[in-house]
Design an enzyme around this catalytic site. Structure first.
Site, PDB file in Angstrom:
ATOM      1  N   LYS A  11     -86.061 -12.978  48.385  1.00  7.82           N
ATOM      2  CA  LYS A  11     -86.855 -12.820  47.152  1.00  7.82           C
ATOM      3  C   LYS A  11     -87.892 -13.930  47.071  1.00  7.82           C
ATOM      4  O   LYS A  11     -87.709 -15.022  47.624  1.00  7.82           O
ATOM      5  CB  LYS A  11     -85.979 -12.819  45.896  1.00  7.82           C
ATOM      6  CG  LYS A  11     -85.253 -14.140  45.564  1.00  7.82           C
ATOM      7  CD  LYS A  11     -86.068 -15.139  44.760  1.00  7.82           C
ATOM      8  CE  LYS A  11     -85.363 -16.478  44.644  1.00  7.82           C
ATOM      9  NZ  LYS A  11     -86.192 -17.626  44.393  1.00  7.82           N
ATOM     10  N   ALA A  99     -81.835 -22.688  52.648  1.00 11.65           N
ATOM     11  CA  ALA A  99     -82.301 -23.691  51.667  1.00 11.65           C
ATOM     12  C   ALA A  99     -83.816 -23.664  51.549  1.00 11.65           C
ATOM     13  O   ALA A  99     -84.478 -24.686  51.439  1.00 11.65           O
ATOM     14  CB  ALA A  99     -81.813 -25.096  52.041  1.00 11.65           C
ATOM     15  N   GLY A 101     -85.642 -21.619  49.260  1.00 12.84           N
ATOM     16  CA  GLY A 101     -86.208 -21.131  48.002  1.00 12.84           C
ATOM     17  C   GLY A 101     -86.405 -19.628  48.006  1.00 12.84           C
ATOM     18  O   GLY A 101     -87.101 -19.082  47.163  1.00 12.84           O
ATOM     19  N   SER A 106     -77.816 -16.348  48.244  1.00 16.24           N
ATOM     20  CA  SER A 106     -77.561 -15.334  47.213  1.00 16.24           C
ATOM     21  C   SER A 106     -77.638 -13.936  47.812  1.00 16.24           C
ATOM     22  O   SER A 106     -76.885 -13.038  47.425  1.00 16.24           O
ATOM     23  CB  SER A 106     -78.587 -15.454  46.085  1.00 16.24           C
ATOM     24  OG  SER A 106     -78.539 -16.740  45.523  1.00 16.24           O
ATOM     25  N   ALA A 107     -78.559 -13.741  48.772  1.00 17.73           N
ATOM     26  CA  ALA A 107     -78.662 -12.441  49.450  1.00 17.73           C
ATOM     27  C   ALA A 107     -77.364 -12.135  50.180  1.00 17.73           C
ATOM     28  O   ALA A 107     -76.840 -11.017  50.107  1.00 17.73           O
ATOM     29  CB  ALA A 107     -79.832 -12.451  50.435  1.00 17.73           C
ATOM     30  N   ASP A 139     -79.401 -16.264  41.062  1.00 19.21           N
ATOM     31  CA  ASP A 139     -80.257 -15.305  41.774  1.00 19.21           C
ATOM     32  C   ASP A 139     -79.493 -14.098  42.311  1.00 19.21           C
ATOM     33  O   ASP A 139     -80.120 -13.148  42.789  1.00 19.21           O
ATOM     34  CB  ASP A 139     -80.927 -15.988  42.980  1.00 19.21           C
ATOM     35  CG  ASP A 139     -81.995 -16.979  42.572  1.00 19.21           C
ATOM     36  OD1 ASP A 139     -82.536 -16.850  41.457  1.00 19.21           O
ATOM     37  OD2 ASP A 139     -82.285 -17.880  43.379  1.00 19.21           O
TER      38      ASP A 139
HETATM   39  O1  C5P Z   1     -77.229 -20.745  39.761  1.00 20.39           O
HETATM   40  P1  C5P Z   1     -77.422 -21.549  40.989  1.00 20.39           P
HETATM   41  O2  C5P Z   1     -76.119 -21.906  41.651  1.00 20.39           O
HETATM   42  O3  C5P Z   1     -78.408 -20.975  41.942  1.00 20.39           O
HETATM   43  O4  C5P Z   1     -78.069 -22.918  40.494  1.00 20.39           O
HETATM   44  C1  C5P Z   1     -78.082 -24.081  41.293  1.00 20.39           C
HETATM   45  C2  C5P Z   1     -78.527 -25.245  40.433  1.00 20.39           C
HETATM   46  O5  C5P Z   1     -79.928 -25.091  40.118  1.00 20.39           O
HETATM   47  C3  C5P Z   1     -77.848 -25.373  39.093  1.00 20.39           C
HETATM   48  O6  C5P Z   1     -76.642 -26.115  39.198  1.00 20.39           O
HETATM   49  C4  C5P Z   1     -78.883 -26.104  38.253  1.00 20.39           C
HETATM   50  O7  C5P Z   1     -78.881 -27.484  38.565  1.00 20.39           O
HETATM   51  C5  C5P Z   1     -80.183 -25.542  38.788  1.00 20.39           C
HETATM   52  N1  C5P Z   1     -80.654 -24.410  37.973  1.00 20.39           N
HETATM   53  C6  C5P Z   1     -81.211 -24.679  36.728  1.00 20.39           C
HETATM   54  N2  C5P Z   1     -81.654 -23.632  35.948  1.00 20.39           N
HETATM   55  C7  C5P Z   1     -81.605 -22.362  36.398  1.00 20.39           C
HETATM   56  C8  C5P Z   1     -81.057 -22.059  37.680  1.00 20.39           C
HETATM   57  C9  C5P Z   1     -80.591 -23.118  38.447  1.00 20.39           C
HETATM   58  O8  C5P Z   1     -81.288 -25.833  36.305  1.00 20.39           O
HETATM   59  N3  C5P Z   1     -82.053 -21.375  35.623  1.00 20.39           N
END
Ligand code: C5P
Length: 301
Positions: A11, A99, A101, A106-107, A139
């Site tokens: 994505k 890593a 972005g 997540s995929a 994601d």
């Molecule tokens: O949800 P995910 O595991 O991908 O998020 C990884 C980290 O990215 C979270 O622990 C947080 O620090 C940051 N994050 C955030 N706000 C979001 C998504 C992710 O601060 N909406």
């Protein structure tokens, strides 16, 4: 022994507006996701009772093969939901930069959810799979959903967006990754003196998508995480400039980076930009992909 193979797309965020840090440690987002025709694969194979989950990875180094991998958690959650033991061998084929972005982890989790559900003939159901996806990461729901969608909340509350036509992208992956929490942390530091009132959507992005207008979309792209990613990895600035010099309609860091994405007029234009970026020696790999495409789905088994 039976095997089910699922694929899930990479994505990009065409728009990523980040609100102030919340008490839950997450930032509220107003984002527009698009899935691209660059896929990771997950092969899920039944194993003997009691053998548990095993995980192997090809196509990338440094990806964990234990329970810290989101795909492992995904298999375990589907088994819990069905009330069965999680006996499965998972083999991930990585094509999405790690890593980077682009939500590769997540995929893999989304592909594992649909693969295990099919392998165990569980019929967990799309709605419940979406709920489980949200517990795995912000994601993951979009990786199940695919297409083009607005994401709010943590990025996990989705509204589909109707788009016209296909957009052609060039993806340039850096030598090393960036950690998503580190980039959000850097954003908080950079705007400590002027925190945003709230996150918001861009009318320009939405109307360019509706019209299928690549030129308009190129100038409307926006990502609040770009500045913090650039400050953590300044070499990305040269890469973005090289893409614009190569004729891209728009250039930006994808999500929390460091992969950079460049919008092209059409497929030939994308190939031309990709060739020029490869020659510039500023990134590890360059690929072309189109969007939108479907979310995680079974392709075999
Ligand atoms: O949800 P995910 O595991 O991908 O998020 C990884 C980290 O990215 C979270 O622990 C947080 O620090 C940051 N994050 C955030 N706000 C979001 C998504 C992710 O601060 N909406």
């Amino acid at each position: 022994m039976s095997t089910v193979t699922a694929q899930a797309p990479a994505k990009i965020n065409l728009w990523l507006s980040v609100g102030p840090l919340g008490a839950d440690g997450f930032h509220p987002l107003a984002t527009v996701f698009q899935s691209l025709t660059l896929y990771d694969l997950v092969h899920a194979t039944t194993t003997s009772p009691g053998s548990g989950i095993t995980l192997t990875v090809e196509g990338a180094d440094g990806v964990p093969v234990d329970r810290t991998n989101l795909a492992w958690s995904a298999a375990s959650l589907v088994a819990d939901e069905l009330g069965i033991a999680a006996d499965v061998s998972l083999h991930l084929v990585k094509r999405i930069p790690v890593a980077g972005g682009m939500a590769g982890g997540s995929a893999d989790a989304a592909a594992t959810l649909v693969a295990c559900d099919a392998l165990w003939r569980g019929q967990v159901g799309r709605q419940r799979l979406m709920e489980i996806a949200a517990t795995l990461g912000s994601d993951v729901p979009f990786m199940l959903h695919g297409g083009t969608a607005i994401g709010t909340g943590r990025g996990d509350r989705l509204t589909p967006v109707l788009t016209a036509g296909t957009f052609h992208w060039v993806l340039a992956a850096a030598d090393r990754g960036l950690s998503t929490p580190a980039v959000y942390g850097q954003l908080d530091r950079l705007r400590a003196d002027h925190p945003p009132a709230s996150e918001y959507l861009s009318d320009d992005v939405m109307s360019a998508l509706r019209a299928g207008d690549a030129l308009a979309l190129g100038s409307a792209l926006g990502n609040d995480l770009q500045q913090p990613a650039l400050s953590l990895m300044p070499s990305l600035g040269q890469l973005l400039t090289a893409g614009v010099d190569a004729g891209a309609l728009g250039a930006m860091v994808s999500g929390s980076g460091p992969t950079c994405v460049f919008l092209a007029r059409d497929r030939d234009h994308a190939l031309d930009i990709a060739a020029r970026l490869s020659g510039a020696g500023l990134c590890r790999t360059v690929a072309c992909a189109a969007g939108p495409t479907a979310g995680a789905q079974i392709i075999d088994g």
